[in-house]
Design a protein around this motif. Structure first.
Motif, PDB file in Angstrom:
ATOM      1  N   ASN A  16     -17.909 -52.340  85.952  1.00 46.69           N
ATOM      2  CA  ASN A  16     -17.699 -51.581  87.184  1.00 46.69           C
ATOM      3  C   ASN A  16     -16.712 -52.336  88.075  1.00 46.69           C
ATOM      4  OD1 ASN A  16     -19.339 -53.627  88.535  1.00 46.69           O
ATOM      5  ND2 ASN A  16     -21.106 -52.565  87.641  1.00 46.69           N
ATOM      6  N   GLN A  17     -16.319 -51.692  89.168  1.00 44.98           N
ATOM      7  CA  GLN A  17     -15.350 -52.305  90.065  1.00 44.98           C
ATOM      8  C   GLN A  17     -15.920 -53.538  90.741  1.00 44.98           C
ATOM      9  OE1 GLN A  17     -12.070 -51.399  90.402  1.00 44.98           O
ATOM     10  NE2 GLN A  17     -11.945 -53.337  91.553  1.00 44.98           N
ATOM     11  N   ASP A  29     -14.124 -57.219  90.977  1.00 46.44           N
ATOM     12  CA  ASP A  29     -13.914 -57.959  92.228  1.00 46.44           C
ATOM     13  C   ASP A  29     -14.585 -59.328  92.174  1.00 46.44           C
ATOM     14  OD1 ASP A  29     -12.567 -55.744  93.141  1.00 46.44           O
ATOM     15  OD2 ASP A  29     -14.266 -54.967  94.315  1.00 46.44           O
ATOM     16  N   VAL A  38     -12.414 -50.369  84.043  1.00 49.83           N
ATOM     17  CA  VAL A  38     -13.853 -50.131  84.078  1.00 49.83           C
ATOM     18  C   VAL A  38     -14.263 -49.382  82.819  1.00 49.83           C
ATOM     19  CG1 VAL A  38     -15.704 -48.930  85.285  1.00 49.83           C
ATOM     20  CG2 VAL A  38     -13.939 -50.123  86.591  1.00 49.83           C
TER      21      VAL A  38
END
Length: 339
Positions: free
Chosen positions: A115-116, A120, A141
């Motif tokens: 996932n994002q 990050d 993703v």
């Protein structure tokens, strides 16, 4: 006439009873085939293959690791008693991959993340460890990551940071770390740390290359290491890039060592402990390395032979959780590069 009517009525009743019985037992037969087919496929080691049934017809879906597993799934389901037709829709799964390479031109990152938020999180980790290398990221993703995938990457990139250059590549649960390290001590340290952090869900292979030095250069490198032993050599005052008198005297000795190897290049690398702001430590380590090279240039060393690099706290040689370890991590190193 009456017997004929009675006979016809009996036949009709029997047909109705047969149809009712067939309809009543069909779901039972279908459920039985579904259960036995699913169990047979799972027992063969193909737990990601899904089984559905329509009467006595079986449909297989899901993913497997290899094309041969598709054939095996169909064969196993087809051998289940009562199965009439197998519709095999199983596909080979695309590997879940991630790679990060530390190259002279920068940091190249590619592959998959769940996932994002994970992207990050990894980006923050890379910024912490690879401040000298702007990231080129091609991460996308994608679902289906192995358990603890991101945690494993976060731990392994700390080992990649200690390489002069190299790559960490992960495919599903298999990882490889390869590249160049500046001496055998660092290579041994990385091997110990990788052994200590091995995750039971992942396998790791190492390919660490240590530069081969000529006899003359190796002798100079050994002498540099002896005179600049971590934890025993202090060139600067605490939290300062101002070199004290003892540090200058030591660099005079370092200069004499370098005169024995006039044809080799030297990386002067600055390192700090993990206390304090990351960027401050990077700047301090870089400034200290530059102070050392400037001093040696003023002594007469060809500036083209020297390169100053500040690593901050990204390449520790000891545990930063103890004062002794932090003292060893606050250091200057000389790394000979014959090429």
């Amino acid at each position: 006439m009456g017997k004929t009517v009675a006979l016809i009525g009996g036949v009709i009743l029997l047909l109705l009873l047969y149809q009712f019985g067939a309809r009543a037992t069909a779901p039972v037969i279908e459920a039985d085939i579904q259960s036995r087919s699913a169990a047979a496929v799972a027992d063969s080691g193909l737990s990601a293959v899904l089984v559905s049934t329509d009467g006595r017809d079986v449909t297989l879906t899901g993913t497997v690791g290899e094309a041969s597993d598709i054939v095996r799934a169909g064969s196993v389901a087809g051998e289940v008693w009562g199965v009439r037709v197998v519709d095999n829709r199983v596909a080979v799964a695309e590997p879940y991959t991630f790679s990060i390479c530390k190259e002279p031109a920068g940091l190249v990152v590619a592959g998959n993340a769940p996932n994002q938020q994970a992207i990050d999180r990894l980006a923050a980790r890379f910024e912490e460890l690879f401040h000298l290398h702007p990231a080129v990221s091609e991460v996308r993703v994608k679902g289906g990551a192995p358990p603890r995938f991101v945690d494993f990457i976060e731990r392994m990139v700390a080992e990649l940071a200690q390489l002069d250059s190299g790559c960490l590549a992960i495919q599903d649960r298999e990882a490889s770390l390869s590249g160049a390290v500046w001496n055998q001590a660092v290579a041994a340290k990385i091997r110990r740390e990788v052994d200590a952090l091995r995750d039971p869900g992942f396998t790791v292979s190492l390919q660490l290359d240590v530069p081969t030095l000529s006899e003359e250069a190796a002798a100079c490198q050994a002498e540099y290491n002896r005179r600049l032993a971590p934890g025993e050599t202090v060139l600067f005052d605490f939290d300062s890039a101002e070199m004290h008198d003892e540090g200058r005297l030591l660099l005079d000795e370092i200069f004499e060592i370098g005169e024995r190897c006039p044809d080799v290049g030297v990386q002067v690398t600055g390192h700090t402990d993990s206390v304090g702001d990351r960027q401050y430590n990077i700047n301090l380590s870089q400034l200290r390395a530059e102070v050392v090279t400037d001093y040696l240039v003023r002594k007469g060393v060809d500036p083209d032979r020297l390169a100053a690099i500040g690593y901050g706290y990204s390449q520790p040689v000891a545990d930063n959780s103890t004062e002794e370890g932090r003292a060893r991590n606050r250091r200057i190193e000389f790394r000979i590069r014959e090429e």
